[in-house]
Enzyme design. Sequence first.
Site: not given
Ligand code: ASP
Length: 288
Positions: A152, A180-183, A203-204, A206
């Site tokens: 991200t 799929r949608v993350g954070d 980031t990480g 989600g």
């Molecule tokens: N946060 C992002 C997601 O889950 C991925 C990431 O930040 O590495 O879509």
Amino acid sequence: MEPAIIVHGGAWSIPDFLVEPNIKAIRRAVERGYEILNSGGSALDAVEEAVVIMEDDPSLDAGYGSFPNEEGLVEMDAIIVDGRTLKFGSVASVKRVRNPIRLARLVMERTENHMFVSEGAEKLAESFGLDLVDPQSLISEFALRVVRDSGTVGAVAIDSRGNMAAATSTGGIIRKKSGRVGDSPLIGCGAFADNLIGAASATGKGEPIMRVMLSRLAVDFLARAPPEEAAKMALEVMLKRTGGRGGIILINSRGDVGFAHTTKRMAVAYAKDGEVKALVSELPPAEH
Ligand code: ASP
């Protein structure tokens, strides 16, 4: 007020072949954002342009270079937040917009709404004059070499008027399920900004980030702790409550910047008091 900006290119097990390309990209992004701030530009312009540079870079998981989903297509999410008004614009699951952060900004400034998804978001992009691209043209050679994990990009800044902004853009997790949608595009999760306290981009993976609303949580901690400490406190809550790991960049209303991560590596760059620094931070094995 002295302007400042901090950007990230994701917190994950960044493979060795991406370390140098990532550092180059985040350095260019932070330099561009800082240049805007130093010539009197707004924090919103600085974070948008910094993120556009990272979206255009093939080595980072956003825009061109996004990690493909299980169907081999990119589905991108982005958000921009204005710390002066608390307004934000965000888009999710867009497949044909090369710079989702530009669309997020248009959502914030040219619509009465805050979030658009999928085809509706793409129709809006067209109506604003953004070109729609062939989804295959967003896949980079670098992205095809990544076998697992997620990336991200993000930026937070404070300008000479004391206004703050945050922006986050992502291709999400590699081989994620379609839809799929993350954070990242969610307010308070992937990003948050409030002129009264500070701004954040996270980031990480989600799912854990959403459960603790990591960006909002970290900004709350900023009210009583300096940025690096607040970042660590928020990540510790996430790790303890969900087992999830990630990274976050923060800036407070005095212009202090900070970051922390609980993943193996995190790509970060910042500019403040005339100096620019870009690095891939790495934790010792026992800590990730
Ligand atoms: N946060 C992002 C997601 O889950 C991925 C990431 O930040 O590495 O879509």
